[in-house]
Enzyme design. Structure first.
Site, PDB file in Angstrom:
ATOM      1  N   PHE A  78       0.860  -1.191   0.000  1.00 48.25           N
ATOM      2  CA  PHE A  78       0.000   0.000   0.000  1.00 48.25           C
ATOM      3  C   PHE A  78       0.890   1.232   0.000  1.00 48.25           C
ATOM      4  O   PHE A  78       1.686   1.421   0.931  1.00 48.25           O
ATOM      5  CB  PHE A  78      -0.877  -0.068   1.259  1.00 48.25           C
ATOM      6  CG  PHE A  78      -1.788   1.104   1.475  1.00 48.25           C
ATOM      7  CD1 PHE A  78      -2.871   1.326   0.629  1.00 48.25           C
ATOM      8  CD2 PHE A  78      -1.593   1.966   2.551  1.00 48.25           C
ATOM      9  CE1 PHE A  78      -3.741   2.392   0.850  1.00 48.25           C
ATOM     10  CE2 PHE A  78      -2.458   3.036   2.774  1.00 48.25           C
ATOM     11  CZ  PHE A  78      -3.528   3.246   1.925  1.00 48.25           C
ATOM     12  N   PRO A 124       7.809  11.628   0.656  1.00 48.57           N
ATOM     13  CA  PRO A 124       8.754  12.338   1.524  1.00 48.57           C
ATOM     14  C   PRO A 124       8.125  13.587   2.159  1.00 48.57           C
ATOM     15  O   PRO A 124       8.343  13.856   3.329  1.00 48.57           O
ATOM     16  CB  PRO A 124       9.895  12.719   0.574  1.00 48.57           C
ATOM     17  CG  PRO A 124       9.820  11.717  -0.534  1.00 48.57           C
ATOM     18  CD  PRO A 124       8.378  11.336  -0.670  1.00 48.57           C
ATOM     19  N   GLY A 157       3.157  12.915   4.804  1.00 52.72           N
ATOM     20  CA  GLY A 157       3.016  11.805   5.752  1.00 52.72           C
ATOM     21  C   GLY A 157       1.658  11.858   6.417  1.00 52.72           C
ATOM     22  O   GLY A 157       0.698  11.258   5.930  1.00 52.72           O
ATOM     23  N   SER A 158       1.553  12.645   7.487  1.00 51.05           N
ATOM     24  CA  SER A 158       0.255  12.793   8.169  1.00 51.05           C
ATOM     25  C   SER A 158      -0.763  13.469   7.257  1.00 51.05           C
ATOM     26  O   SER A 158      -1.968  13.303   7.426  1.00 51.05           O
ATOM     27  CB  SER A 158       0.429  13.634   9.444  1.00 51.05           C
ATOM     28  OG  SER A 158       1.130  12.890  10.410  1.00 51.05           O
ATOM     29  N   GLN A 185      12.343  -2.236  31.953  1.00 50.45           N
ATOM     30  CA  GLN A 185      12.730  -1.729  33.286  1.00 50.45           C
ATOM     31  C   GLN A 185      12.828  -2.882  34.289  1.00 50.45           C
ATOM     32  O   GLN A 185      13.768  -2.957  35.071  1.00 50.45           O
ATOM     33  CB  GLN A 185      11.680  -0.698  33.732  1.00 50.45           C
ATOM     34  CG  GLN A 185      12.028   0.035  35.012  1.00 50.45           C
ATOM     35  CD  GLN A 185      13.167   1.029  34.817  1.00 50.45           C
ATOM     36  OE1 GLN A 185      13.525   1.360  33.689  1.00 50.45           O
ATOM     37  NE2 GLN A 185      13.753   1.474  35.903  1.00 50.45           N
ATOM     38  N   GLY A 243      15.944  -4.724  34.145  1.00 46.79           N
ATOM     39  CA  GLY A 243      17.154  -3.979  34.517  1.00 46.79           C
ATOM     40  C   GLY A 243      18.160  -3.982  33.374  1.00 46.79           C
ATOM     41  O   GLY A 243      17.784  -3.972  32.196  1.00 46.79           O
ATOM     42  N   GLU A 245       0.564   4.100  10.026  1.00 49.90           N
ATOM     43  CA  GLU A 245      -0.897   4.074   9.798  1.00 49.90           C
ATOM     44  C   GLU A 245      -1.604   5.179  10.586  1.00 49.90           C
ATOM     45  O   GLU A 245      -2.740   5.012  11.048  1.00 49.90           O
ATOM     46  CB  GLU A 245      -1.453   2.686  10.080  1.00 49.90           C
ATOM     47  CG  GLU A 245      -0.732   1.667   9.218  1.00 49.90           C
ATOM     48  CD  GLU A 245      -1.577   0.578   8.636  1.00 49.90           C
ATOM     49  OE1 GLU A 245      -2.791   0.618   8.772  1.00 49.90           O
ATOM     50  OE2 GLU A 245      -0.976  -0.309   8.009  1.00 49.90           O
ATOM     51  N   SER A 278      -0.328   8.854  16.761  1.00 54.49           N
ATOM     52  CA  SER A 278      -1.331   8.994  17.839  1.00 54.49           C
ATOM     53  C   SER A 278      -2.053  10.335  17.713  1.00 54.49           C
ATOM     54  O   SER A 278      -3.256  10.438  18.005  1.00 54.49           O
ATOM     55  CB  SER A 278      -0.650   8.904  19.211  1.00 54.49           C
ATOM     56  OG  SER A 278      -0.206   7.587  19.422  1.00 54.49           O
TER      57      SER A 278
HETATM   58  N1  CAA Z   1     -13.631   6.923   5.279  1.00 52.23           N
HETATM   59  C1  CAA Z   1     -14.191   7.426   4.146  1.00 52.23           C
HETATM   60  N2  CAA Z   1     -13.984   8.695   3.740  1.00 52.23           N
HETATM   61  C2  CAA Z   1     -13.195   9.470   4.502  1.00 52.23           C
HETATM   62  C3  CAA Z   1     -12.594   9.005   5.699  1.00 52.23           C
HETATM   63  C4  CAA Z   1     -12.849   7.662   6.078  1.00 52.23           C
HETATM   64  N3  CAA Z   1     -12.321   7.146   7.177  1.00 52.23           N
HETATM   65  N4  CAA Z   1     -11.868   9.998   6.230  1.00 52.23           N
HETATM   66  C5  CAA Z   1     -12.004  11.073   5.421  1.00 52.23           C
HETATM   67  N5  CAA Z   1     -12.810  10.749   4.385  1.00 52.23           N
HETATM   68  C6  CAA Z   1     -13.242  11.633   3.308  1.00 52.23           C
HETATM   69  C7  CAA Z   1     -13.996  12.819   3.893  1.00 52.23           C
HETATM   70  O1  CAA Z   1     -15.362  12.532   4.087  1.00 52.23           O
HETATM   71  C8  CAA Z   1     -13.778  13.896   2.852  1.00 52.23           C
HETATM   72  O2  CAA Z   1     -14.674  13.679   1.777  1.00 52.23           O
HETATM   73  P1  CAA Z   1     -15.335  14.950   1.005  1.00 52.23           P
HETATM   74  O3  CAA Z   1     -14.170  15.679   0.426  1.00 52.23           O
HETATM   75  O4  CAA Z   1     -16.209  14.298   0.002  1.00 52.23           O
HETATM   76  O5  CAA Z   1     -16.049  15.730   2.060  1.00 52.23           O
HETATM   77  C9  CAA Z   1     -12.370  13.582   2.329  1.00 52.23           C
HETATM   78  O6  CAA Z   1     -12.121  12.204   2.646  1.00 52.23           O
HETATM   79  C10 CAA Z   1     -11.319  14.451   2.959  1.00 52.23           C
HETATM   80  O7  CAA Z   1     -11.380  14.275   4.348  1.00 52.23           O
HETATM   81  P2  CAA Z   1     -10.747  15.316   5.397  1.00 52.23           P
HETATM   82  O8  CAA Z   1     -11.172  16.691   5.034  1.00 52.23           O
HETATM   83  O9  CAA Z   1     -11.038  14.811   6.756  1.00 52.23           O
HETATM   84  O10 CAA Z   1      -9.190  15.177   5.034  1.00 52.23           O
HETATM   85  P3  CAA Z   1      -7.906  15.806   5.721  1.00 52.23           P
HETATM   86  O11 CAA Z   1      -6.997  16.202   4.649  1.00 52.23           O
HETATM   87  O12 CAA Z   1      -8.302  16.793   6.760  1.00 52.23           O
HETATM   88  O13 CAA Z   1      -7.231  14.514   6.414  1.00 52.23           O
HETATM   89  C11 CAA Z   1      -6.778  12.879   8.121  1.00 52.23           C
HETATM   90  C12 CAA Z   1      -7.822  13.747   7.390  1.00 52.23           C
HETATM   91  C13 CAA Z   1      -7.586  12.025   9.058  1.00 52.23           C
HETATM   92  C14 CAA Z   1      -5.796  13.717   8.908  1.00 52.23           C
HETATM   93  C15 CAA Z   1      -6.057  11.975   7.100  1.00 52.23           C
HETATM   94  O14 CAA Z   1      -5.252  12.750   6.257  1.00 52.23           O
HETATM   95  C16 CAA Z   1      -5.183  10.908   7.736  1.00 52.23           C
HETATM   96  O15 CAA Z   1      -5.678   9.864   8.134  1.00 52.23           O
HETATM   97  N6  CAA Z   1      -3.837  11.146   7.812  1.00 52.23           N
HETATM   98  C17 CAA Z   1      -2.905  10.128   8.254  1.00 52.23           C
HETATM   99  C18 CAA Z   1      -2.385   9.333   7.102  1.00 52.23           C
HETATM  100  C19 CAA Z   1      -1.841   8.003   7.512  1.00 52.23           C
HETATM  101  O16 CAA Z   1      -2.406   7.305   8.352  1.00 52.23           O
HETATM  102  N7  CAA Z   1      -0.747   7.605   6.889  1.00 52.23           N
HETATM  103  C20 CAA Z   1      -0.183   6.327   7.145  1.00 52.23           C
HETATM  104  C21 CAA Z   1       0.355   5.771   5.881  1.00 52.23           C
HETATM  105  S1  CAA Z   1       0.191   4.080   5.615  1.00 52.23           S
HETATM  106  C22 CAA Z   1       1.352   3.304   6.533  1.00 52.23           C
HETATM  107  O17 CAA Z   1       1.728   3.681   7.580  1.00 52.23           O
HETATM  108  C23 CAA Z   1       1.838   2.124   5.814  1.00 52.23           C
HETATM  109  C24 CAA Z   1       2.413   0.934   6.398  1.00 52.23           C
HETATM  110  O18 CAA Z   1       3.016   0.272   5.621  1.00 52.23           O
HETATM  111  C25 CAA Z   1       2.238   0.369   7.744  1.00 52.23           C
END
Ligand code: CAA
Length: 379
Positions: free
Chosen positions: A122, A127, A130-131, A335, A338, A362, A365
């Site tokens: 996935f 770069p 991220g968030s 801890q 030790g 993913e 926090s």
């Molecule tokens: N399910 C369905 N739709 C969703 C949703 C969900 N859970 N969350 C948001 N949406 C939709 C919203 O409804 C919105 O739709 P509309 O534009 O139609 O209204 C659209 O997506 C945009 O949503 P937001 O305005 O909430 O978006 P945002 O830019 O403010 O971001 C966020 C929200 C929750 C911060 C999101 O960006 C996020 O989760 N960020 C973290 C990313 C992440 O987890 N990255 C990890 C990478 S993967 C990884 O780690 C890989 C690995 O290999 C382990």
């Protein structure tokens, strides 16, 4: 909440425990030390049905569901947290296809992914994104019947070994989350290459790499869902992925507690085993309570998913709580050991390093708190 683990789910948990004990635990320390991705063990996970647990049997999966998946993943993480993230991402990579795939796409890839003959990854993070994945700059430009991909993705779990990448890229002029689309990219496509492999603190038997796309042409038929739906595809996949990471954290935390308890039974100081000291007993009690809470939060999110009820908030709560707990418990377990816990002679040293990633990937926090708060305010 009326919720009970069924006998079938319990059987799957025991099967995963047995598998982990035989196939993962004996080698986990060595894989970690040398940064070996255990391809053979991953294939065996596929053979016993652990890589396609959300996919129905008629499409090659075990169809066991999210609760069984969480129970199994906890067992895998207990033995080898790296293998748990492999299992988590492999299962995650089936979900976009399951929900958004066409009949042809499912026939071509889903059956193989679910049965474990293909490995899926996935690719969302970049770069500079991220968030905030909405700020990504990887592009996919439609030219006749092909999309041309340009850009790079980072921190991609088993990106080097994966046969199929779920890729999110920018297709539209709209800014932020709106102009993104999801694609399926096959290993070996010209213009797609593997970049830097990360040297990580923990989860060292999970391979993490950069993916580079340079004028990489893929068939237009590899678009997953509709153009512009990429952010939604990613968020839905992450909702499920967060149940996986919460389960991984619970498994790591349990392993930490067991290591700590067994050490306190052997270690003698001041003429007694250290488990007779209240300071140690309180640590054990707090850890066990946190694990119980983390496990139930995770299973509750999984149960909602199995019942087809929205679980975005619950998955984030589980991921937040379980990952923070796993870190606190791994700190406690080290801890208790030790100075010995600080050496590679004890499993707790690896668990401590492995736990650290769970509050980061993913969604950190802090991101989980944003998701939870937004869902509560919406409600
Ligand atoms: N399910 C369905 N739709 C969703 C949703 C969900 N859970 N969350 C948001 N949406 C939709 C919203 O409804 C919105 O739709 P509309 O534009 O139609 O209204 C659209 O997506 C945009 O949503 P937001 O305005 O909430 O978006 P945002 O830019 O403010 O971001 C966020 C929200 C929750 C911060 C999101 O960006 C996020 O989760 N960020 C973290 C990313 C992440 O987890 N990255 C990890 C990478 S993967 C990884 O780690 C890989 C690995 O290999 C382990």
């Amino acid at each position: 909440m009326a919720f009970e683990i069924s006998s079938e789910q319990e059987m799957i948990r025991l099967m995963a425990r047995d598998f982990a004990k035989k196939e993962l635990e004996p080698k986990a320390a060595e894989w970690d030390r040398h940064g070996i991705f255990p391809l053979e063990a991953v294939k065996k996970m596929g053979d016993v049905g652990l890589l396609g647990m959300m996919v129905p049997p008629e499409m090659g999966g075990s169809g066991a569901g999210a609760v069984a998946y969480s129970l199994a993943l906890q067992e895998i993480a207990y033995a080898c947290a790296s293998s748990a993230v492999t299992m988590s991402v492999a299962n995650l990579s089936t979900e976009p296809l399951l929900k958004f795939g066409t009949k042809e796409q499912k026939e071509k890839w889903l059956t193989g992914l679910a049965a474990g003959s293909l490995l899926g990854a996935f690719a969302l993070t970049e770069p500079g994104a991220g968030s905030d994945p909405g700020s990504m700059t990887t592009t996919a430009v439609l030219k006749k019947d092909k999309y041309i991909l340009n850009g790079s993705k980072v921190f991609i779990t088993h990106g080097q070994q994966a046969d199929l990448i779920n890729l999110i890229a920018r297709t539209g002029q709209e800014k932020g989350s709106r102009g993104l689309s999801a694609f399926l990219v096959e290993k070996g496509t010209p213009g797609f290459k593997i970049g830097t492999k990360e040297e990580k603190l923990g989860l060292r038997a999970s391979n993490t790499v950069e993916l580079i796309f340079e004028d990489c042409e893929i068939p237009a038929a590899n678009l997953l869902g509709n153009p512009g739906e990429g952010f939604k595809v990613a968020m839905l996949a992450l909702d499920s992925g967060r149940i996986g990471i919460a389960s991984q954290a619970v498994g790591i935390a349990r392993a930490c507690l067991d290591e700590a308890v067994s050490y306190t039974k052997e270690r003698r100081q001041f003429g007694k085993t250290i488990n007779s000291f209240q300071a140690i007993q309180f640590m054990i009690a707090d850890a066990a309570t946190q694990i119980e809470a983390a496990s139930w939060l995770t299973l509750a999110a999984a149960d909602r998913k199995d019942r087809g009820v929205k679980f975005t908030k619950e998955a984030s709560m589980a991921k937040l709580f379980a990952s923070e707990a796993a870190n606190a418990i791994s700190y406690m377990a080290l801890q208790v050991h030790g100075g010995y816990g600080y050496t590679k002679d004890y499993k707790v040293e690896r668990l401590f390093r492995d736990a650290r990633a769970t509050t980061i990937y993913e969604g950190t926090s802090e991101i989980q708190r944003i998701v939870i708060a937004r869902e509560i305010i919406k409600e």
